[in-house]
Design a protein around this motif. Structure first.
Motif, mmCIF file in Angstrom:
data_model
loop_
_atom_site.group_PDB
_atom_site.id
_atom_site.type_symbol
_atom_site.label_atom_id
_atom_site.label_comp_id
_atom_site.label_asym_id
_atom_site.label_seq_id
_atom_site.Cartn_x
_atom_site.Cartn_y
_atom_site.Cartn_z
ATOM 1 N N ARG A 177 35.785 22.070 55.775
ATOM 2 C CA ARG A 177 37.184 22.735 55.263
ATOM 3 C C ARG A 177 37.190 22.570 53.710
ATOM 4 O O ARG A 177 37.485 23.542 53.209
ATOM 5 C CB ARG A 177 38.517 21.575 55.615
ATOM 6 C CG ARG A 177 39.969 22.317 55.302
ATOM 7 C CD ARG A 177 41.032 21.229 55.818
ATOM 8 N NE ARG A 177 40.945 20.087 55.079
ATOM 9 C CZ ARG A 177 41.556 19.859 53.715
ATOM 10 N NH1 ARG A 177 41.871 20.953 53.053
ATOM 11 N NH2 ARG A 177 41.201 18.627 52.999
ATOM 12 N N LEU A 178 36.549 21.454 53.122
ATOM 13 C CA LEU A 178 36.609 21.410 51.559
ATOM 14 C C LEU A 178 35.719 22.344 51.180
ATOM 15 O O LEU A 178 35.762 22.974 49.916
ATOM 16 C CB LEU A 178 36.204 20.037 51.090
ATOM 17 C CG LEU A 178 37.376 19.075 51.204
ATOM 18 C CD1 LEU A 178 36.810 17.412 51.189
ATOM 19 C CD2 LEU A 178 38.509 19.194 50.647
ATOM 20 N N ILE A 179 34.569 22.644 51.722
ATOM 21 C CA ILE A 179 33.375 23.472 51.412
ATOM 22 C C ILE A 179 34.117 24.971 51.343
ATOM 23 O O ILE A 179 33.993 25.942 50.570
ATOM 24 C CB ILE A 179 32.157 23.435 52.068
ATOM 25 C CG1 ILE A 179 31.379 22.227 51.732
ATOM 26 C CG2 ILE A 179 31.235 24.632 52.010
ATOM 27 C CD1 ILE A 179 30.072 21.763 52.640
ATOM 28 N N ASN A 221 38.457 10.805 46.007
ATOM 29 C CA ASN A 221 37.897 9.705 46.060
ATOM 30 C C ASN A 221 37.552 9.059 47.297
ATOM 31 O O ASN A 221 37.687 7.742 47.581
ATOM 32 C CB ASN A 221 38.679 8.649 45.099
ATOM 33 C CG ASN A 221 39.044 9.083 43.743
ATOM 34 O OD1 ASN A 221 38.118 9.858 43.193
ATOM 35 N ND2 ASN A 221 40.243 9.144 43.387
ATOM 36 N N GLN A 222 36.914 9.733 48.228
ATOM 37 C CA GLN A 222 36.506 9.251 49.639
ATOM 38 C C GLN A 222 35.040 9.822 49.804
ATOM 39 O O GLN A 222 34.711 10.774 48.971
ATOM 40 C CB GLN A 222 37.497 10.053 50.559
ATOM 41 C CG GLN A 222 38.876 9.386 50.688
ATOM 42 C CD GLN A 222 39.473 9.661 51.866
ATOM 43 O OE1 GLN A 222 38.776 9.372 52.737
ATOM 44 N NE2 GLN A 222 40.734 10.126 51.883
ATOM 45 N N VAL A 223 34.473 9.113 50.725
ATOM 46 C CA VAL A 223 32.938 9.486 51.084
ATOM 47 C C VAL A 223 33.133 10.072 52.451
ATOM 48 O O VAL A 223 33.277 9.018 53.286
ATOM 49 C CB VAL A 223 32.123 8.660 50.808
ATOM 50 C CG1 VAL A 223 30.626 9.162 51.239
ATOM 51 C CG2 VAL A 223 31.935 8.215 49.332
ATOM 52 N N PHE A 224 32.826 11.159 52.911
ATOM 53 C CA PHE A 224 32.874 11.905 54.261
ATOM 54 C C PHE A 224 31.452 11.764 54.577
ATOM 55 O O PHE A 224 30.624 12.450 53.892
ATOM 56 C CB PHE A 224 33.558 13.087 54.310
ATOM 57 C CG PHE A 224 34.865 13.008 53.824
ATOM 58 C CD1 PHE A 224 35.922 12.518 54.745
ATOM 59 C CD2 PHE A 224 35.522 13.397 52.875
ATOM 60 C CE1 PHE A 224 37.145 12.456 54.424
ATOM 61 C CE2 PHE A 224 36.875 13.464 52.424
ATOM 62 C CZ PHE A 224 37.677 12.968 53.065
ATOM 63 N N ILE A 225 31.127 11.142 55.854
ATOM 64 C CA ILE A 225 30.007 11.025 56.330
ATOM 65 C C ILE A 225 29.715 11.403 57.767
ATOM 66 O O ILE A 225 30.632 10.724 58.558
ATOM 67 C CB ILE A 225 29.358 9.723 56.274
ATOM 68 C CG1 ILE A 225 29.256 9.122 54.717
ATOM 69 C CG2 ILE A 225 27.864 9.560 56.993
ATOM 70 C CD1 ILE A 225 28.878 7.708 54.690
ATOM 71 N N LEU A 274 29.418 13.891 52.017
ATOM 72 C CA LEU A 274 30.237 14.642 50.749
ATOM 73 C C LEU A 274 31.106 13.405 50.181
ATOM 74 O O LEU A 274 31.767 12.802 50.704
ATOM 75 C CB LEU A 274 31.244 15.677 51.281
ATOM 76 C CG LEU A 274 31.917 16.368 50.132
ATOM 77 C CD1 LEU A 274 31.065 16.990 49.024
ATOM 78 C CD2 LEU A 274 33.111 17.299 50.777
ATOM 79 N N ASP A 275 30.689 13.156 48.853
ATOM 80 C CA ASP A 275 31.278 12.181 48.225
ATOM 81 C C ASP A 275 32.451 13.041 47.149
ATOM 82 O O ASP A 275 31.871 13.611 46.508
ATOM 83 C CB ASP A 275 30.291 11.454 47.318
ATOM 84 C CG ASP A 275 30.910 10.313 46.299
ATOM 85 O OD1 ASP A 275 32.209 10.297 46.055
ATOM 86 O OD2 ASP A 275 30.149 9.442 45.747
ATOM 87 N N HIS A 282 26.363 18.117 45.776
ATOM 88 C CA HIS A 282 27.413 17.281 46.123
ATOM 89 C C HIS A 282 27.445 16.705 47.802
ATOM 90 O O HIS A 282 27.809 15.895 48.367
ATOM 91 C CB HIS A 282 28.687 17.761 45.555
ATOM 92 C CG HIS A 282 28.758 17.787 44.387
ATOM 93 N ND1 HIS A 282 29.392 19.025 43.970
ATOM 94 C CD2 HIS A 282 28.683 17.015 43.172
ATOM 95 C CE1 HIS A 282 29.385 18.869 42.474
ATOM 96 N NE2 HIS A 282 28.993 17.753 42.222
ATOM 97 N N TYR A 283 26.682 17.717 48.613
ATOM 98 C CA TYR A 283 26.682 17.534 49.879
ATOM 99 C C TYR A 283 25.410 17.500 50.709
ATOM 100 O O TYR A 283 25.305 17.441 51.890
ATOM 101 C CB TYR A 283 27.731 18.422 50.834
ATOM 102 C CG TYR A 283 27.245 19.920 50.974
ATOM 103 C CD1 TYR A 283 26.517 20.431 51.680
ATOM 104 C CD2 TYR A 283 27.639 20.837 49.518
ATOM 105 C CE1 TYR A 283 26.063 21.905 51.681
ATOM 106 C CE2 TYR A 283 27.226 21.977 49.716
ATOM 107 C CZ TYR A 283 26.494 22.519 50.441
ATOM 108 O OH TYR A 283 26.113 23.880 50.303
#
Length: 151
Positions: free
Chosen positions: A77-79, A100-104, A111-112, A125-126
């Motif tokens: 979604r963010l991309i 301010n989250q890290v999605f893994i 993605l930080d 970034h990803y």
């Protein structure tokens, strides 16, 4: 690199329209820009299709108890959002819930979101286009394939 062929087409006709070899030949700068545009297009389309898969299969992905599913959803979604306002010059637009989250997604993509809101989209970034491709494979294997096999 200086050795890329940029004049292999002799022409192109599609319906009532035609382009000559001269119109299709790229110089090195044009070829470099075209390659970057192609990379952006692939990234944007993968993110759109991954996000679309969630819409169809996991309607409440943001609140899913599986962190991999939440992360895959938010990353795609963010991309996608980074490209939505200007596909030629995408910028991160990180909503407050995701800052301010890290999605893994384990062993696939990370993605930080720390300090990237408003900055120019950068594949570093990803993890880049191959990480995004691996995410599409993960979505297919973990979300779509189980749905396809149901009676």
């Amino acid at each position: 690199m200086g050795g890329l062929p940029t004049d292999k087409f002799c022409g192109w006709t599609y319906g009532a329209h035609a382009l000559s070899k001269d119109e299709l030949t790229l110089d090195f700068d044009d070829a470099t820009m075209a390659a970057a545009a192609l990379g952006h297009t692939i990234s944007m389309n993968l993110a759109v299709w991954i996000r679309h898969a969630f819409q169809d299969v996991v309607p409440d992905a943001r609140d899913n108890p599986d962190w991999n599913i939440c992360s895959a959803f938010e990353i795609s979604r963010l991309i996608r959002n980074a490209f939505s306002h200007n596909p030629a010059d995408p910028h991160w637009s990180i909503d407050p819930l995701c800052r301010n989250q890290v999605f893994i997604v384990d062993n696939v993509i990370t993605l930080d979101t720390n300090d990237i809101d408003g900055t120019r989209f950068d594949w570093h970034h990803y993890g880049g286009p191959l990480a995004l491709y691996r995410l599409s494979q993960w979505v297919r294997a973990n979300l779509l394939t189980p749905q396809m096999s149901e009676p």
